[in-house]
Enzyme design. Structure first.
Site, PDB file in Angstrom:
ATOM      1  N   HIS A  95       0.930  -1.119   0.075  1.00  0.00           N
ATOM      2  CA  HIS A  95      -0.041   0.012  -0.032  1.00  0.00           C
ATOM      3  C   HIS A  95       0.723   1.255  -0.152  1.00  0.00           C
ATOM      4  O   HIS A  95       2.064   1.346   0.669  1.00  0.00           O
ATOM      5  CB  HIS A  95      -0.732   0.291   1.169  1.00  0.00           C
ATOM      6  CG  HIS A  95      -1.986   1.040   1.233  1.00  0.00           C
ATOM      7  ND1 HIS A  95      -1.608   2.372   1.672  1.00  0.00           N
ATOM      8  CD2 HIS A  95      -3.291   1.065   1.014  1.00  0.00           C
ATOM      9  CE1 HIS A  95      -2.786   2.966   1.504  1.00  0.00           C
ATOM     10  NE2 HIS A  95      -3.709   2.142   0.951  1.00  0.00           N
ATOM     11  N   GLU A 167      -4.251   1.832  -7.273  1.00  0.00           N
ATOM     12  CA  GLU A 167      -4.703   3.269  -6.297  1.00  0.00           C
ATOM     13  C   GLU A 167      -3.782   4.266  -6.685  1.00  0.00           C
ATOM     14  O   GLU A 167      -2.525   4.407  -6.188  1.00  0.00           O
ATOM     15  CB  GLU A 167      -4.366   2.521  -4.862  1.00  0.00           C
ATOM     16  CG  GLU A 167      -5.440   1.610  -4.381  1.00  0.00           C
ATOM     17  CD  GLU A 167      -5.683   1.699  -2.885  1.00  0.00           C
ATOM     18  OE1 GLU A 167      -6.628   1.878  -2.369  1.00  0.00           O
ATOM     19  OE2 GLU A 167      -4.755   1.685  -2.132  1.00  0.00           O
TER      20      GLU A 167
HETATM   21  P1  PGA Z   1      -9.622   6.112   0.748  1.00  0.00           P
HETATM   22  O1  PGA Z   1      -8.616   4.979   0.797  1.00  0.00           O
HETATM   23  O2  PGA Z   1     -10.921   5.237   0.180  1.00  0.00           O
HETATM   24  O3  PGA Z   1      -9.754   6.626   2.023  1.00  0.00           O
HETATM   25  O4  PGA Z   1      -9.225   7.137  -0.387  1.00  0.00           O
HETATM   26  C1  PGA Z   1      -8.318   4.003  -0.303  1.00  0.00           C
HETATM   27  C2  PGA Z   1      -6.874   3.110   0.417  1.00  0.00           C
HETATM   28  O5  PGA Z   1      -6.011   3.814   0.900  1.00  0.00           O
HETATM   29  O6  PGA Z   1      -6.895   2.022   0.266  1.00  0.00           O
END
Ligand code: PGA
Length: 247
Positions: A95, A167
């Site tokens: 992540h 992401e």
């Molecule tokens: P968020 O986070 O939905 O608050 O943007 C997503 C994540 O970091 O997995």
């Protein structure tokens, strides 16, 4: 595979929050939902939640982290062996918050994936570009480079049982969701790239970054999007229930 919706609580929650969350969830989750739902609380609470959700269909658990070792003198770590021991199905790996705040590089991420597969935990590998790369139209290149390291290390097999979470860093926790054309483009690119490398024809790619009920439906309905990874909105149980009950 059913499309999957993962709730990434990050460093949030406590016993009181958890009790209330699952009481409301149990009451409001429809009998037949279209998705697999996986909750990713702080690791400390996994075992406790595991007991609460025992009889709820479609609900699984995801660890937020895993160590590269299975056991030994590594104070403060949690291993795949232990996650497997208590029946955890997935783990997040790479992540952007771990890459940034815990200096996780490609090598560590690669070893975490190996350790996770060895212990039968399905890795959810997070990749994505920062704002500058997005502005400079380098999103594909950045994703490719993040995947390349794993492929270069000649472990094509690891892709047989892995989920990739796209992401974009600039979309995480900012309220700025990537637009649907951009998400589709990158998901298609990742799938094609993996296919071109003769790894697998059907890698699952999910999207994360400022998902709310308002935009969740459009995103999860896309052909190339196999699920959602949700941070902030998953902490609000009423918002999260609306999302998981999307038809
Ligand atoms: P968020 O986070 O939905 O608050 O943007 C997503 C994540 O970091 O997995």
């Amino acid at each position: 595979m059913k499309k999957i919706i993962i709730a990434n609580w990050k460093l949030n929650g406590n016993l009181k929050f958890i009790k209330k969350y699952f009481k409301i969830l149990k009451k409001n989750i429809k009998k037949e939902i279209n998705y697999e739902i996986s909750i990713s609380p702080p690791i400390l609470y996994l075992q406790y939640i595991n007991k609460i959700i025992k009889n709820i269909k479609y609900l699984t658990l995801t660890s937020q982290n895993i160590d590269i070792h299975s056991n030994g003198p590594y104070t403060g770590e949690i291993s795949g062996l232990m996650l497997n021991d208590i029946g955890i199905k997935y783990t997040l790996i790479g992540h952007s918050e771990r890459r940034k705040f815990h200096n996780e590089d490609n090598k560590i991420i690669f070893n975490k994936i190996k350790s996770s597969i060895k212990n039968k935990i399905i890795p959810i590998l997070c990749i994505g570009e920062n704002i500058n790369d997005y502005i400079n139209k380098n999103s594909e290149k950045v994703c490719k480079n993040q995947l390349k390291y794993l492929i270069k290390n000649n472990n094509k097999k690891i892709f047989n049982n892995i989920i990739i979470a796209y992401e974009p860093i600039w979309a995480i926790g900012t309220g700025k969701t990537a637009n649907i054309n951009h998400i589709n483009k990158i998901h298609k690119y990742i799938k094609k790239y993996i296919k071109r490398k003769e790894i697998t024809n059907n890698i699952n790619v999910i999207y994360g970054g400022s998902i709310k009920y308002k935009n969740a439906k459009e995103i999860i309905k896309q052909k190339y999007i196999d699920g959602l990874l949700i941070g902030n909105s998953s902490l609000n149980i009423n918002e999260f229930i609306k999302i998981i009950n999307i038809k």
